[in-house]
Enzyme design. Structure first.
Site, PDB file in Angstrom:
ATOM      1  N   ASP A  20      46.849  41.255  39.368  1.00  0.00           N
ATOM      2  CA  ASP A  20      46.335  40.442  40.461  1.00  0.00           C
ATOM      3  C   ASP A  20      47.562  40.066  41.307  1.00  0.00           C
ATOM      4  O   ASP A  20      48.702  40.312  40.898  1.00  0.00           O
ATOM      5  CB  ASP A  20      45.639  39.209  39.863  1.00  0.00           C
ATOM      6  CG  ASP A  20      45.238  38.211  40.929  1.00  0.00           C
ATOM      7  OD1 ASP A  20      44.698  38.634  41.957  1.00  0.00           O
ATOM      8  OD2 ASP A  20      45.477  36.999  40.734  1.00  0.00           O
ATOM      9  N   ASP A  22      47.796  36.874  44.018  1.00  0.00           N
ATOM     10  CA  ASP A  22      47.966  35.425  44.210  1.00  0.00           C
ATOM     11  C   ASP A  22      47.999  34.692  42.869  1.00  0.00           C
ATOM     12  O   ASP A  22      47.149  34.927  42.003  1.00  0.00           O
ATOM     13  CB  ASP A  22      46.813  34.864  45.047  1.00  0.00           C
ATOM     14  CG  ASP A  22      46.827  35.399  46.473  1.00  0.00           C
ATOM     15  OD1 ASP A  22      47.917  35.581  47.020  1.00  0.00           O
ATOM     16  OD2 ASP A  22      45.738  35.646  47.028  1.00  0.00           O
ATOM     17  N   ASP A  31      46.656  33.349  51.108  1.00  0.00           N
ATOM     18  CA  ASP A  31      45.720  32.976  52.176  1.00  0.00           C
ATOM     19  C   ASP A  31      45.850  31.513  52.578  1.00  0.00           C
ATOM     20  O   ASP A  31      45.632  31.160  53.729  1.00  0.00           O
ATOM     21  CB  ASP A  31      44.271  33.260  51.749  1.00  0.00           C
ATOM     22  CG  ASP A  31      43.896  34.734  51.917  1.00  0.00           C
ATOM     23  OD1 ASP A  31      44.598  35.448  52.648  1.00  0.00           O
ATOM     24  OD2 ASP A  31      42.893  35.156  51.315  1.00  0.00           O
ATOM     25  N   ASP A 111      42.375  39.914  46.055  1.00  0.00           N
ATOM     26  CA  ASP A 111      41.505  39.437  47.125  1.00  0.00           C
ATOM     27  C   ASP A 111      42.321  38.914  48.310  1.00  0.00           C
ATOM     28  O   ASP A 111      41.794  38.196  49.156  1.00  0.00           O
ATOM     29  CB  ASP A 111      40.580  38.328  46.580  1.00  0.00           C
ATOM     30  CG  ASP A 111      39.283  38.235  47.364  1.00  0.00           C
ATOM     31  OD1 ASP A 111      39.140  38.959  48.363  1.00  0.00           O
ATOM     32  OD2 ASP A 111      38.411  37.430  46.991  1.00  0.00           O
ATOM     33  N   ASP A 191      44.978  35.722  36.819  1.00  0.00           N
ATOM     34  CA  ASP A 191      44.844  34.270  36.603  1.00  0.00           C
ATOM     35  C   ASP A 191      43.455  33.737  36.933  1.00  0.00           C
ATOM     36  O   ASP A 191      43.060  32.699  36.428  1.00  0.00           O
ATOM     37  CB  ASP A 191      45.860  33.519  37.483  1.00  0.00           C
ATOM     38  CG  ASP A 191      45.461  33.589  38.947  1.00  0.00           C
ATOM     39  OD1 ASP A 191      44.896  32.600  39.466  1.00  0.00           O
ATOM     40  OD2 ASP A 191      45.646  34.644  39.576  1.00  0.00           O
TER      41      ASP A 191
END
Length: 253
Positions: A20, A22, A31, A111, A191
């Site tokens: 992942d 972030d 973001d 994402d 996470d």
């Protein structure tokens, strides 16, 4: 012939590391970090409250439009984004993976968006560590506004509308199999809540590596308490050096 056999064996023996981004590779949410570029480093209440669960990408589209309307340019955004700190131990871990690329394939499923991830990895010279990055496509328009789109469409009820990480992982593995590449083990490092879906896809020999104290660890623990634990092993980490120690042990074997 021997050389061919060795290279075929080498190809078949690889490990896959799935990251992942972030709060995993970087120690922040890319973001929300971009809000530092907004006037007074905050968003108006109306915009902040416009987020609807499962529709984060559309919300970020409105945030980027607001930044564009306020004259925030690409250069300023890039300068801001490349100050995000990496998670503890992550610089060492990515350096180690980069030095041992013959043993590891390495992908990001995130994402965030292509522009942010590209800026951050290139600024730190880590872009070559990763074989592929799967994230929401973003680009600057002719008027200088950053725009973002959903990564794909899917039918998974557990995941946000724009991204099912299990679907991404499954499609990547299928594509690799067609190319003759299979993995002895998959390690999933993440996470968040949206990392649970791909973790539940992992098999007995694979390893989920949730970050300590974050949503993914809590959700995996909850599944175990509900007597429906994940199939794979679980290794909790607080610093990426924990992951590096494990990889070093694995290589020695």
């Amino acid at each position: 012939m021997l050389v061919l056999l060795y290279s075929e064996l080498e190809k078949a023996m690889k490990l896959l590391l799935v990251f992942d981004f972030d709060h995993t590779i970087i120690d922040e949410n890319s973001d929300t970090w971009i809000v530092k570029c907004a006037p007074e480093r905050k968003l108006p209440n109306g915009l902040r409250n416009s987020y609807q669960p499962g529709h984060w990408t559309e919300y970020m589209g409105r945030v980027f439009a607001y930044l564009g309307d306020n004259g925030v340019k690409e250069d300023e955004m890039k300068r801001t984004m490349t100050t995000i700190p990496f998670t503890a131990g992550m610089v060492d871990l990515l350096g180690f993976i980069g030095e041992n690329k013959e043993l590891f394939d390495c992908i990001i499923v995130s994402d965030s968006n292509t522009v942010f991830i590209d800026w951050i990895l290139k600024a730190a010279d880590f872009h070559e560590v990763f074989d592929e990055v799967f994230t929401n496509p973003a680009a600057f328009s002719s008027t200088g506004y950053l725009t973002v789109q959903n990564f794909h469409a899917h039918h998974c009820a557990k995941c946000p509308k724009n991204l099912c990480k299990r679907k991404v992982l499954k499609e990547f593995l299928d594509k690799q199999l067609e190319r003759g590449v299979s993995y002895t083990q998959i390690m999933y490092i993440g996470d968040g809540g949206n990392d649970l879906c791909p973790v539940m896809f992992l098999k007995k020999n694979d390893i989920a590596m949730p970050r300590q104290g974050y949503t993914l660890e809590k959700k995996i623990s909850q599944l175990a308490q509900d007597l429906s634990p994940v199939q794979c092993s679980v290794l909790v980490w607080s610093s990426a050096t924990d992951i590096m120690s494990y990889l070093k042990l694995l290589i020695k074997e």
